[in-house]
Write a protein that holds these residues in place. Structure first.
Motif, PDB file in Angstrom:
ATOM      1  N   GLU A  44     -10.068 -62.528  -6.488  1.00  0.00           N
ATOM      2  CA  GLU A  44     -11.147 -62.080  -7.359  1.00  0.00           C
ATOM      3  C   GLU A  44     -11.089 -60.571  -7.575  1.00  0.00           C
ATOM      4  OE1 GLU A  44     -14.951 -63.487  -6.062  1.00  0.00           O
ATOM      5  OE2 GLU A  44     -14.156 -65.441  -5.558  1.00  0.00           O
ATOM      6  N   ASP A  45      -9.991 -60.095  -8.188  1.00  0.00           N
ATOM      7  CA  ASP A  45      -9.853 -58.664  -8.393  1.00  0.00           C
ATOM      8  C   ASP A  45     -10.708 -58.174  -9.552  1.00  0.00           C
ATOM      9  OD1 ASP A  45      -8.341 -59.839 -10.329  1.00  0.00           O
ATOM     10  OD2 ASP A  45      -6.568 -58.610 -10.031  1.00  0.00           O
ATOM     11  N   ILE A  49     -12.681 -54.201  -5.399  1.00  0.00           N
ATOM     12  CA  ILE A  49     -12.417 -54.023  -3.979  1.00  0.00           C
ATOM     13  C   ILE A  49     -13.541 -53.150  -3.441  1.00  0.00           C
ATOM     14  CG2 ILE A  49     -10.809 -53.051  -2.294  1.00  0.00           C
ATOM     15  CD1 ILE A  49      -8.603 -53.503  -4.487  1.00  0.00           C
ATOM     16  N   ASP A  50     -14.227 -53.644  -2.434  1.00  0.00           N
ATOM     17  CA  ASP A  50     -15.367 -52.924  -1.882  1.00  0.00           C
ATOM     18  C   ASP A  50     -15.016 -52.308  -0.537  1.00  0.00           C
ATOM     19  OD1 ASP A  50     -17.076 -53.533  -4.014  1.00  0.00           O
ATOM     20  OD2 ASP A  50     -17.537 -55.491  -3.155  1.00  0.00           O
ATOM     21  N   LEU A  69     -13.620 -53.467   4.588  1.00  0.00           N
ATOM     22  CA  LEU A  69     -12.943 -53.810   3.344  1.00  0.00           C
ATOM     23  C   LEU A  69     -13.415 -55.200   2.944  1.00  0.00           C
ATOM     24  CD1 LEU A  69     -10.720 -53.307   1.184  1.00  0.00           C
ATOM     25  CD2 LEU A  69      -9.123 -54.336   2.781  1.00  0.00           C
ATOM     26  N   ASN A  70     -14.105 -55.278   1.803  1.00  0.00           N
ATOM     27  CA  ASN A  70     -14.672 -56.542   1.326  1.00  0.00           C
ATOM     28  C   ASN A  70     -15.448 -57.268   2.425  1.00  0.00           C
ATOM     29  OD1 ASN A  70     -13.729 -56.076  -1.230  1.00  0.00           O
ATOM     30  ND2 ASN A  70     -11.947 -57.390  -1.029  1.00  0.00           N
ATOM     31  N   LEU A 169      -4.784 -56.788  -3.058  1.00  0.00           N
ATOM     32  CA  LEU A 169      -6.006 -57.187  -3.773  1.00  0.00           C
ATOM     33  C   LEU A 169      -6.022 -56.717  -5.227  1.00  0.00           C
ATOM     34  CD1 LEU A 169      -8.580 -56.510  -0.915  1.00  0.00           C
ATOM     35  CD2 LEU A 169      -7.835 -58.739  -1.781  1.00  0.00           C
TER      36      LEU A 169
END
Length: 181
Positions: A44-45, A49-50, A69-70, A169
């Motif tokens: 789900e790019d 990217i969180d 990360l995510n 990602l």
């Protein structure tokens, strides 16, 4: 044995990053660029990217935190203490930022792939990069595998693993939130 494995992993990741950079430099005709479907399109790019930093140890010398990360804990961070967002002596304010990958050819001082935090108020060139102590930063974010007061460990490995995961990602639409605990 663990040191040998770590050195081997670092060399492998550096070789991978080098290959990816060379691929990026090869020019692709515009028509092919528009028609390409990313190999990792199953991820789900589109959402992005969180990255989340939760700062949780504050000293006169540094600020230690955890990077997620995510939603999953990824590594430790080290920044300077907060000193009114002053250049070269302060970490950046808590808040939300956009981030992008920055290639070595864009930098006069970093000869490896790293991350650039964009649109930081009154600041320029805030990076995620390698380093182990406050002496290694002038306001940037250092990453490491393990920490203690004023130090992060295995920074090169942490940086290489972070970039590998971000590339996997999709490497785009990177969002950063920084919170103080």
């Amino acid at each position: 044995n663990l040191k040998i494995i770590n050195k081997w992993l670092v060399k492998l990741l550096q070789a991978l990053l080098s290959v990816l950079e060379r691929k990026e430099r090869v020019s692709t005709p515009k028509t092919l660029q528009e028609d390409r479907t990313p190999l990792n399109s199953h991820i789900e790019d589109k959402v992005g990217i969180d990255l989340l930093i939760i700062r949780d140890m504050f000293t006169d010398e540094s600020t230690i935190g955890e990077l997620f990360l995510n939603g999953e804990r990824f590594c430790d961070t080290l920044e300077l203490p907060y000193r009114d967002n002053l250049r070269n002596i302060s970490c950046i304010p808590a808040g939300q930022y956009k981030v992008r990958m920055r290639y070595p050819r864009e930098s006069a001082s970093r000869n490896y792939l790293h991350l650039l935090v964009k649109d930081v108020p009154n600041r320029d060139f805030i990076l995620f990069h390698r380093g182990n102590s406050a002496k290694d930063t002038q306001g940037c974010i250092l990453v490491g595998q393990g920490s203690q007061q004023n130090i992060v460990h295995n920074s090169t490995l942490a940086m290489d693993l972070l970039l590998k995961e971000i590339i996997y990602l999709g490497g785009e639409n990177i969002n950063l939130i920084i919170k103080n605990k």
